[in-house]
Design a protein around this motif. Sequence first.
Motif, PDB file in Angstrom:
ATOM      1  N   GLY A   1      17.225  -1.992  -4.145  1.00 25.09           N
ATOM      2  CA  GLY A   1      18.043  -0.901  -4.115  1.00 25.09           C
ATOM      3  C   GLY A   1      17.319   0.228  -4.863  1.00 25.09           C
ATOM      4  N   ILE A   2      16.172  -0.651  -4.466  1.00 25.23           N
ATOM      5  CA  ILE A   2      14.869   0.701  -4.685  1.00 25.23           C
ATOM      6  C   ILE A   2      13.798   0.868  -3.822  1.00 25.23           C
ATOM      7  CG2 ILE A   2      12.587   0.829  -5.886  1.00 25.23           C
ATOM      8  CD1 ILE A   2      13.617  -0.711  -8.534  1.00 25.23           C
ATOM      9  N   THR A   3      13.420   1.590  -3.110  1.00 24.31           N
ATOM     10  CA  THR A   3      13.175   2.349  -2.034  1.00 24.31           C
ATOM     11  C   THR A   3      11.772   2.905  -1.728  1.00 24.31           C
ATOM     12  OG1 THR A   3      14.353   4.146  -2.173  1.00 24.31           O
ATOM     13  CG2 THR A   3      15.664   2.441  -0.792  1.00 24.31           C
ATOM     14  N   SER A   4      11.720   3.124  -3.105  1.00 24.78           N
ATOM     15  CA  SER A   4      10.595   3.962  -2.450  1.00 24.78           C
ATOM     16  C   SER A   4       9.265   3.827  -4.321  1.00 24.78           C
ATOM     17  CB  SER A   4      10.598   5.114  -2.353  1.00 24.78           C
ATOM     18  OG  SER A   4      10.951   6.246  -3.996  1.00 24.78           O
ATOM     19  N   ARG A   5       8.766   4.427  -4.395  1.00 24.65           N
ATOM     20  CA  ARG A   5       7.741   4.390  -5.424  1.00 24.65           C
ATOM     21  C   ARG A   5       8.216   4.992  -6.553  1.00 24.65           C
ATOM     22  NH1 ARG A   5       3.895   8.786  -7.279  1.00 24.65           N
ATOM     23  NH2 ARG A   5       1.966   7.994  -8.348  1.00 24.65           N
ATOM     24  N   ASP A   6       8.916   6.066  -6.468  1.00 28.25           N
ATOM     25  CA  ASP A   6       9.631   6.924  -6.988  1.00 28.25           C
ATOM     26  C   ASP A   6      10.723   6.720  -8.022  1.00 28.25           C
ATOM     27  OD1 ASP A   6       8.079   9.398  -7.107  1.00 28.25           O
ATOM     28  OD2 ASP A   6       9.426  10.795  -5.102  1.00 28.25           O
TER      29      ASP A   6
ATOM     30  N   SER B   1       0.892  -1.500  -0.356  1.00 35.03           N
ATOM     31  CA  SER B   1       0.091  -0.141   0.169  1.00 35.03           C
ATOM     32  C   SER B   1       0.572   1.413  -0.541  1.00 35.03           C
ATOM     33  CB  SER B   1      -0.589  -0.025   1.360  1.00 35.03           C
ATOM     34  OG  SER B   1      -0.065  -0.056   2.060  1.00 35.03           O
ATOM     35  N   LYS B   2       1.627   0.874   0.653  1.00 36.21           N
ATOM     36  CA  LYS B   2       3.152   2.270   0.687  1.00 36.21           C
ATOM     37  C   LYS B   2       3.688   2.765  -1.068  1.00 36.21           C
ATOM     38  CE  LYS B   2       4.363   1.385   4.972  1.00 36.21           C
ATOM     39  NZ  LYS B   2       6.198   0.918   5.740  1.00 36.21           N
ATOM     40  N   ILE B   3       3.512   1.832  -1.978  1.00 33.05           N
ATOM     41  CA  ILE B   3       3.798   1.810  -3.105  1.00 33.05           C
ATOM     42  C   ILE B   3       2.907   2.521  -4.026  1.00 33.05           C
ATOM     43  CG2 ILE B   3       4.926   0.652  -5.656  1.00 33.05           C
ATOM     44  CD1 ILE B   3       5.051  -2.270  -2.959  1.00 33.05           C
ATOM     45  N   GLN B   4       1.647   2.734  -3.526  1.00 32.50           N
ATOM     46  CA  GLN B   4       1.116   3.236  -4.818  1.00 32.50           C
ATOM     47  C   GLN B   4       1.162   3.458  -6.386  1.00 32.50           C
ATOM     48  OE1 GLN B   4       0.634   7.085  -2.748  1.00 32.50           O
ATOM     49  NE2 GLN B   4      -0.664   5.937  -1.070  1.00 32.50           N
ATOM     50  N   ILE B   5       1.133   2.106  -6.494  1.00 32.36           N
ATOM     51  CA  ILE B   5       1.569   2.311  -8.477  1.00 32.36           C
ATOM     52  C   ILE B   5       0.280   0.977  -8.845  1.00 32.36           C
ATOM     53  CG2 ILE B   5       2.843   0.461 -10.630  1.00 32.36           C
ATOM     54  CD1 ILE B   5       5.684   1.635  -8.981  1.00 32.36           C
ATOM     55  N   ASN B   6       0.001   1.444  -9.699  1.00 28.40           N
ATOM     56  CA  ASN B   6      -1.341   1.144 -10.454  1.00 28.40           C
ATOM     57  C   ASN B   6      -0.695   0.393 -11.735  1.00 28.40           C
ATOM     58  OD1 ASN B   6      -1.668   3.390 -11.599  1.00 28.40           O
ATOM     59  ND2 ASN B   6      -3.394   3.409  -9.675  1.00 28.40           N
ATOM     60  N   GLU B   7      -1.732  -0.004 -12.690  1.00 28.08           N
ATOM     61  CA  GLU B   7      -1.282  -0.513 -13.985  1.00 28.08           C
ATOM     62  C   GLU B   7      -2.419   1.218 -14.836  1.00 28.08           C
ATOM     63  OE1 GLU B   7      -3.221  -4.036 -15.531  1.00 28.08           O
ATOM     64  OE2 GLU B   7      -2.564  -4.295 -14.384  1.00 28.08           O
TER      65      GLU B   7
END
Length: 174
Positions: free
Chosen positions: A146-151, A57-63
């Motif tokens: 190493g990816i730490t966020s949605r950005d 839920s922290k990532i907040q990525i959708n198609e």
Amino acid sequence: MKYFKRKILVCLMLVMLISIPVKLINAQEGTGLEAEKPELAVDIDLEMTNMFEDENSKIQINESLIKILVESRLKKNNIKILNKTETDNILLIKLEILPTIKEIKHEYNIPSYLNLRFIRNIRYDVNDETYHKTAVTWYYGGSGIGITSRDDILKFLVYVTDIFINEFYKANDF
């Protein structure tokens, strides 16, 4: 007259024999990205494992977000976006965001995997039969260690999309 007809027949046969190998010689290996026009469809395959709801839920990525981002990059580079029903050339973006397992990962990394596949209908001949098949003709992918966020995920997506765009233009003279 018979001699003349025979000469024409022999000439026609020679032309046919010569044209078959020329056709085969003209076939090129290619990159898999060759296209008549700078246009394609975009398809998204997003896989988020819901084992740890709080992390995902922290990532907040959708198609929808991925499709908008990728299509805007393509349009910016004069690549026309079509529906999948209008073209055989499809750019498939597959993004997997894996569950967070605290014991085997650093607490700030989001395990993920991203790949782009250029898919198209191909035709091939075997024993005088012609076959059609959808196939991946170009591929690029990598893991997001190493990816730490949605950005970070979105930046990685832009980076990989730009690699595709560069390779697409290298393969074509638009």
